[in-house]
Design a protein around this motif. Structure first.
Motif, PDB file in Angstrom:
ATOM      1  N   ALA A 464      11.310 -15.723 -60.772  1.00 33.40           N
ATOM      2  CA  ALA A 464      10.686 -15.255 -62.019  1.00 33.40           C
ATOM      3  C   ALA A 464       9.612 -16.257 -62.422  1.00 33.40           C
ATOM      4  O   ALA A 464       9.782 -17.464 -62.284  1.00 33.40           O
ATOM      5  N   GLU A 465       8.510 -15.756 -62.935  1.00 33.02           N
ATOM      6  CA  GLU A 465       7.363 -16.606 -63.230  1.00 33.02           C
ATOM      7  C   GLU A 465       6.853 -16.286 -64.642  1.00 33.02           C
ATOM      8  O   GLU A 465       6.728 -15.126 -65.034  1.00 33.02           O
ATOM      9  N   ILE A 466       6.555 -17.349 -65.399  1.00 31.80           N
ATOM     10  CA  ILE A 466       5.975 -17.188 -66.735  1.00 31.80           C
ATOM     11  C   ILE A 466       4.474 -16.974 -66.579  1.00 31.80           C
ATOM     12  O   ILE A 466       3.736 -17.897 -66.234  1.00 31.80           O
ATOM     13  N   VAL A 467       4.037 -15.755 -66.803  1.00 33.08           N
ATOM     14  CA  VAL A 467       2.623 -15.439 -66.631  1.00 33.08           C
ATOM     15  C   VAL A 467       1.854 -15.510 -67.951  1.00 33.08           C
ATOM     16  O   VAL A 467       0.620 -15.554 -67.944  1.00 33.08           O
ATOM     17  N   LEU A 468       2.554 -15.523 -69.066  1.00 34.44           N
ATOM     18  CA  LEU A 468       1.884 -15.604 -70.366  1.00 34.44           C
ATOM     19  C   LEU A 468       2.765 -16.398 -71.317  1.00 34.44           C
ATOM     20  O   LEU A 468       3.768 -15.900 -71.813  1.00 34.44           O
ATOM     21  N   PRO A 469       2.425 -17.658 -71.550  1.00 38.53           N
ATOM     22  CA  PRO A 469       3.196 -18.443 -72.534  1.00 38.53           C
ATOM     23  C   PRO A 469       3.038 -17.841 -73.927  1.00 38.53           C
ATOM     24  O   PRO A 469       2.145 -17.030 -74.166  1.00 38.53           O
ATOM     25  N   PRO A 470       3.893 -18.230 -74.870  1.00 38.54           N
ATOM     26  CA  PRO A 470       3.781 -17.678 -76.233  1.00 38.54           C
ATOM     27  C   PRO A 470       2.387 -17.870 -76.822  1.00 38.54           C
ATOM     28  O   PRO A 470       1.852 -18.978 -76.851  1.00 38.54           O
ATOM     29  N   THR A 471       1.779 -16.777 -77.270  1.00 37.29           N
ATOM     30  CA  THR A 471       0.407 -16.833 -77.769  1.00 37.29           C
ATOM     31  C   THR A 471       0.155 -15.702 -78.747  1.00 37.29           C
ATOM     32  O   THR A 471       0.856 -14.682 -78.745  1.00 37.29           O
ATOM     33  N   ARG A 472      -0.871 -15.887 -79.592  1.00 35.40           N
ATOM     34  CA  ARG A 472      -1.377 -14.827 -80.454  1.00 35.40           C
ATOM     35  C   ARG A 472      -2.763 -14.385 -80.005  1.00 35.40           C
ATOM     36  O   ARG A 472      -3.350 -13.495 -80.614  1.00 35.40           O
ATOM     37  N   SER A 473      -3.292 -15.013 -78.988  1.00 35.70           N
ATOM     38  CA  SER A 473      -4.656 -14.749 -78.549  1.00 35.70           C
ATOM     39  C   SER A 473      -4.706 -13.469 -77.731  1.00 35.70           C
ATOM     40  O   SER A 473      -4.123 -13.396 -76.639  1.00 35.70           O
ATOM     41  N   LEU A 474      -5.410 -12.462 -78.223  1.00 35.81           N
ATOM     42  CA  LEU A 474      -5.539 -11.203 -77.503  1.00 35.81           C
ATOM     43  C   LEU A 474      -6.388 -11.365 -76.260  1.00 35.81           C
ATOM     44  O   LEU A 474      -6.083 -10.788 -75.204  1.00 35.81           O
ATOM     45  N   ALA A 475      -7.442 -12.183 -76.324  1.00 35.01           N
ATOM     46  CA  ALA A 475      -8.308 -12.388 -75.172  1.00 35.01           C
ATOM     47  C   ALA A 475      -7.550 -13.073 -74.038  1.00 35.01           C
ATOM     48  O   ALA A 475      -7.666 -12.697 -72.866  1.00 35.01           O
ATOM     49  N   ARG A 476      -6.764 -14.094 -74.364  1.00 33.36           N
ATOM     50  CA  ARG A 476      -5.991 -14.794 -73.342  1.00 33.36           C
ATOM     51  C   ARG A 476      -4.935 -13.891 -72.732  1.00 33.36           C
ATOM     52  O   ARG A 476      -4.703 -13.918 -71.516  1.00 33.36           O
ATOM     53  N   ALA A 477      -4.297 -13.069 -73.561  1.00 31.53           N
ATOM     54  CA  ALA A 477      -3.278 -12.161 -73.039  1.00 31.53           C
ATOM     55  C   ALA A 477      -3.882 -11.157 -72.065  1.00 31.53           C
ATOM     56  O   ALA A 477      -3.335 -10.916 -70.988  1.00 31.53           O
ATOM     57  N   LYS A 478      -5.015 -10.587 -72.414  1.00 32.41           N
ATOM     58  CA  LYS A 478      -5.649  -9.616 -71.520  1.00 32.41           C
ATOM     59  C   LYS A 478      -6.095 -10.281 -70.217  1.00 32.41           C
ATOM     60  O   LYS A 478      -6.017  -9.682 -69.134  1.00 32.41           O
ATOM     61  N   ARG A 479      -6.570 -11.513 -70.323  1.00 30.64           N
ATOM     62  CA  ARG A 479      -7.027 -12.222 -69.138  1.00 30.64           C
ATOM     63  C   ARG A 479      -5.871 -12.486 -68.173  1.00 30.64           C
ATOM     64  O   ARG A 479      -6.000 -12.307 -66.958  1.00 30.64           O
ATOM     65  N   ASN A 480      -4.722 -12.908 -68.682  1.00 30.05           N
ATOM     66  CA  ASN A 480      -3.563 -13.177 -67.830  1.00 30.05           C
ATOM     67  C   ASN A 480      -2.951 -11.896 -67.289  1.00 30.05           C
ATOM     68  O   ASN A 480      -2.473 -11.852 -66.151  1.00 30.05           O
ATOM     69  N   LEU A 481      -2.946 -10.845 -68.117  1.00 30.09           N
ATOM     70  CA  LEU A 481      -2.361  -9.583 -67.664  1.00 30.09           C
ATOM     71  C   LEU A 481      -3.206  -8.925 -66.578  1.00 30.09           C
ATOM     72  O   LEU A 481      -2.677  -8.253 -65.682  1.00 30.09           O
ATOM     73  N   ALA A 482      -4.499  -9.105 -66.637  1.00 31.27           N
ATOM     74  CA  ALA A 482      -5.372  -8.473 -65.647  1.00 31.27           C
ATOM     75  C   ALA A 482      -5.136  -9.008 -64.248  1.00 31.27           C
ATOM     76  O   ALA A 482      -5.318  -8.291 -63.260  1.00 31.27           O
ATOM     77  N   THR A 483      -4.718 -10.255 -64.148  1.00 32.01           N
ATOM     78  CA  THR A 483      -4.510 -10.885 -62.831  1.00 32.01           C
ATOM     79  C   THR A 483      -3.062 -10.875 -62.402  1.00 32.01           C
ATOM     80  O   THR A 483      -2.712 -11.554 -61.428  1.00 32.01           O
ATOM     81  N   LEU A 484      -2.197 -10.139 -63.075  1.00 36.07           N
ATOM     82  CA  LEU A 484      -0.783 -10.123 -62.733  1.00 36.07           C
ATOM     83  C   LEU A 484      -0.557  -9.263 -61.490  1.00 36.07           C
ATOM     84  O   LEU A 484      -0.822  -8.069 -61.497  1.00 36.07           O
ATOM     85  N   PRO A 485      -0.038  -9.852 -60.383  1.00 35.48           N
ATOM     86  CA  PRO A 485       0.193  -9.070 -59.163  1.00 35.48           C
ATOM     87  C   PRO A 485       1.511  -8.307 -59.227  1.00 35.48           C
ATOM     88  O   PRO A 485       2.340  -8.545 -60.099  1.00 35.48           O
ATOM     89  N   GLY A 486       1.738  -7.396 -58.268  1.00 37.38           N
ATOM     90  CA  GLY A 486       2.963  -6.628 -58.194  1.00 37.38           C
ATOM     91  C   GLY A 486       3.448  -6.507 -56.761  1.00 37.38           C
ATOM     92  O   GLY A 486       2.717  -6.802 -55.818  1.00 37.38           O
ATOM     93  N   GLY A 487       4.715  -6.067 -56.607  1.00 33.68           N
ATOM     94  CA  GLY A 487       5.296  -5.899 -55.287  1.00 33.68           C
ATOM     95  C   GLY A 487       6.346  -6.943 -54.989  1.00 33.68           C
ATOM     96  O   GLY A 487       6.430  -7.984 -55.629  1.00 33.68           O
ATOM     97  N   GLY A 488       7.213  -6.662 -53.959  1.00 32.73           N
ATOM     98  CA  GLY A 488       8.237  -7.608 -53.558  1.00 32.73           C
ATOM     99  C   GLY A 488       9.605  -7.209 -54.076  1.00 32.73           C
ATOM    100  O   GLY A 488       9.837  -6.078 -54.501  1.00 32.73           O
ATOM    101  N   GLY A 489      10.553  -8.189 -54.030  1.00 33.35           N
ATOM    102  CA  GLY A 489      11.925  -7.948 -54.456  1.00 33.35           C
ATOM    103  C   GLY A 489      12.074  -7.935 -55.962  1.00 33.35           C
ATOM    104  O   GLY A 489      11.108  -8.086 -56.720  1.00 33.35           O
ATOM    105  N   THR A 490      13.345  -7.761 -56.366  1.00 34.30           N
ATOM    106  CA  THR A 490      13.652  -7.684 -57.800  1.00 34.30           C
ATOM    107  C   THR A 490      14.698  -8.735 -58.142  1.00 34.30           C
ATOM    108  O   THR A 490      15.901  -8.465 -58.099  1.00 34.30           O
ATOM    109  N   PRO A 491      14.297  -9.954 -58.507  1.00 32.65           N
ATOM    110  CA  PRO A 491      15.251 -11.015 -58.870  1.00 32.65           C
ATOM    111  C   PRO A 491      15.640 -10.936 -60.352  1.00 32.65           C
ATOM    112  O   PRO A 491      15.207 -11.751 -61.174  1.00 32.65           O
ATOM    113  N   LEU A 492      16.466  -9.950 -60.701  1.00 29.73           N
ATOM    114  CA  LEU A 492      16.830  -9.764 -62.102  1.00 29.73           C
ATOM    115  C   LEU A 492      17.560 -10.968 -62.677  1.00 29.73           C
ATOM    116  O   LEU A 492      17.315 -11.380 -63.821  1.00 29.73           O
ATOM    117  N   ALA A 493      18.485 -11.554 -61.921  1.00 27.81           N
ATOM    118  CA  ALA A 493      19.252 -12.686 -62.427  1.00 27.81           C
ATOM    119  C   ALA A 493      18.338 -13.856 -62.770  1.00 27.81           C
ATOM    120  O   ALA A 493      18.491 -14.493 -63.819  1.00 27.81           O
TER     121      ALA A 493
END
Length: 600
Positions: A464-493
């Protein structure tokens, strides 16, 4: 006459009734923002009060219990050398009207004291009665008047519906009319049949408060006295029910009853149409029949239906819709904007509370007036324990002890951080991430108003990876979310553990964490990073129980096309609120669910 003009005359009539019978009716709640309409109604009420020899005493919005009940007069006590108590507002308001501005923000202790005084002074001693005019200025769902006080006032007004053109004319009543009505009121009688009809009509409307039925009876008698009648008639009963049975008093009406009543009404209308078609026309008998109908009085059932229809017609539709929506959504949904997070006591900032005993160290502020009030009653006893020379030295001073010191307290609302734990694995990750981004952007827009923060943790591959630390910045959130990759296993634990650690860290900082989990519950990677569904699901259940032990606020969003059994099992293990993901307006619905959870 226009409906708004009629409603304004009703508002005038309520002011007249309160001026005539403040003891029996106790007052009115005025739902209105500050403006010329409210000023016009208050001026009308002041003129009526002055004509009756009454005054309207205004209470400050932050009034304390000591100001209401009376407290030690420090200046007078110091000058006289003995204890002198000041008169409280509840003592000075006897025989007058009490104006409560911003009653939705008033301290609950003050509301309780006013409610108690309304019950005691208006029943035990007729000379100590008083009435209340409460201004409800709330503009959001998270602020509302105390139900305890609302239940003790007969009337409720909605003045925001009026324009200046609607209030150009008002009812004309002079002081002589009010005095004659007051003199006639004790002798006015009401038939038991009318009391029974009003009670049944109230039950049909969903009124469950006994005080509302008593207020309806008092209103009918006061109307009869105003009109110079010795007995209550049909028109007084209808008008009383129309004025008293307001939306706040009929919030408990079940929707099924409304549907059944509407169905019965449609059936009766169709039956009346058939009867009118089958009845032969006889022009010669028409005048006689109409005269008989005018002379006949309606039965109990017909009068009850008339009262119900009159009450429904008098309620503004927009306010009735608001009441129904708030009843269906519940308390958590009503608090969906404005404030969030748990509340805690603070010694430094926030909403002022009553002071407590303590020493002003570590930056805590001394409440000087409270400390003086606590020390003055003990001055004579402490002086007796001193020698003559010591008494001469301290006679002009106040003898303080450590137990007299009081420090100021405040109530502060903790900030909220919403942690999004997103399952970014598998072939359908793109769809899930798009929904998560929409929910995040929707929630961020609310955060600007609520002063909250959001964070995002991604679950993919073996960790599990922290892709967006706690923030109120909308610009920073959109920037981090745009580069979020997908695929692979599901490590729920691993994701549950990461979210739990972040939530614990935020709680140590004085924040309130909310965890929103977006997954289908199908774990396939265990805590060691090894694949295998059985072991991965077992680790996920163990991590879910760890979340439950920490008592976090949790929302589990099932991203499966249909509700998944594994997701429901994990949600139950962590004591989370289960939410199947919709396919339309998902971002908005997820953000609303998280906001409701924040105000739980």
């Amino acid at each position: 006459m226009k409906p708004d003009q009629t409603a304004w005359f009703d508002a005038n009539l309520i002011a007249i009734l309160v001026a005539i019978n403040p003891r029996g009716l106790k007052g009115v709640t005025v739902k209105s923002q500050f403006g010329p309409v409210r000023d016009a109604w208050l001026g009308y009420a002041k003129d009526l009060s002055a004509a009756c020899g009454m005054q309207i005493l205004k209470a400050p919005a932050n009034i304390s219990a000591e100001q209401l009940m009376g407290a030690l007069d420090i200046e007078a006590s110091l000058q006289a050398g003995s204890l002198i108590m000041s008169k409280g507002l509840l003592k000075r308001v006897e025989g007058n009207l009490l104006l409560l501005p911003m009653v939705e923000r008033m301290d609950l202790q003050a509301i309780a004291l006013i409610s108690q005084a309304l019950d005691e002074k208006n029943t035990v001693d007729g000379d100590t009665h008083f009435g209340v005019i409460a201004f409800d200025e709330s503009d959001s769902a998270d602020e509302f008047i105390s139900p305890r006080l609302l239940d003790r006032l007969a009337f409720e007004l909605y003045l925001d519906q009026f324009a200046m053109a609607d209030i150009s004319q008002s009812l004309e009543v002079d002081a002589q009319d009010i005095h004659e009505a007051r003199k006639l009121l004790p002798s006015v009688k009401c038939d038991d049949e009318y009391v029974e009809v009003m009670t049944k009509a109230g039950l049909s409307l969903g009124v469950i408060s006994l005080r509302a039925n008593l207020f309806a009876l008092e209103t009918a008698k006061t109307l009869a006295a105003l009109r110079g009648l010795q007995e209550v008639g049909q028109s007084e009963v209808i008008d009383a029910a129309r004025l008293v049975y307001t939306p706040s008093k009929r919030m408990q009406i079940p929707p099924e009853m409304e549907q059944n009543d509407q169905a019965d009404q449609n059936t009766d209308d169709h039956q009346d149409d058939r009867d009118s078609e089958q009845q032969p026309e006889d022009p010669q008998n028409e005048p006689e029949t109409s005269d008989q109908q005018n002379q006949e009085q309606p039965s109990k059932e017909d009068l009850e239906d008339i009262i119900v229809e009159a009450v429904k017609a008098s309620i503004p539709p927009q306010f009735l819709r608001q009441v129904k929506q708030s009843t269906r959504s519940g308390k958590s949904a009503s608090n969906s904007s404005g404030k969030s997070g748990a509340v805690q006591k603070s010694f430094f900032s926030g909403r002022p509370l009553s002071s407590s005993k303590g020493r002003p160290n570590d930056g805590r502020r001394l409440d000087i007036l409270k400390s003086i009030r606590a020390a003055i009653p003990w001055q004579r006893l402490r002086g007796m324990a001193l020698s003559d020379s010591q008494q001469k030295t301290v006679r002009s001073k106040i003898d303080f002890r450590s137990e007299d010191l009081h420090i100021k307290q405040y109530l502060r609302r903790r900030g909220t951080v919403t942690i999004f734990l997103v399952d970014a694995s598998g072939s359908s990750a793109t769809q899930r991430l798009a929904e998560a981004k929409g929910a995040l952007e929707e929630l961020l827009a609310e955060c600007y108003i609520r002063r909250d923060e959001v964070a995002m943790v991604s679950m993919r591959g073996a960790k599990a990876e922290i892709v967006l630390p706690p923030t109120r910045s909308l610009a920073r959130a959109k920037r981090n979310l745009a580069t979020l990759p997908g695929g692979g296993g599901t490590p729920l634990a691993a994701g549950f553990r990461a979210a739990n650690e972040m939530a614990i860290s935020l709680e140590r900082k004085g924040l309130t964490p909310i965890i929103v989990i977006m997954s289908d519950g199908k774990a396939n990677v265990n805590l060691n990073g090894v694949g295998g569904r059985a072991g991965a699901h077992s680790d996920a259940l163990m991590a879910a129980k760890e979340l439950r032990l920490k008592n976090h606020r949790l929302l589990f969003v099932d991203t499966s096309p249909k509700p998944e059994v594994l997701a429901q099992e994990l949600s139950s293990a962590m004591a989370a609120q289960y939410f199947p993901l919709p396919f339309t307006s998902s971002g908005k619905k997820i953000s609303q669910a998280a906001i409701q959870l924040a105000n739980y």
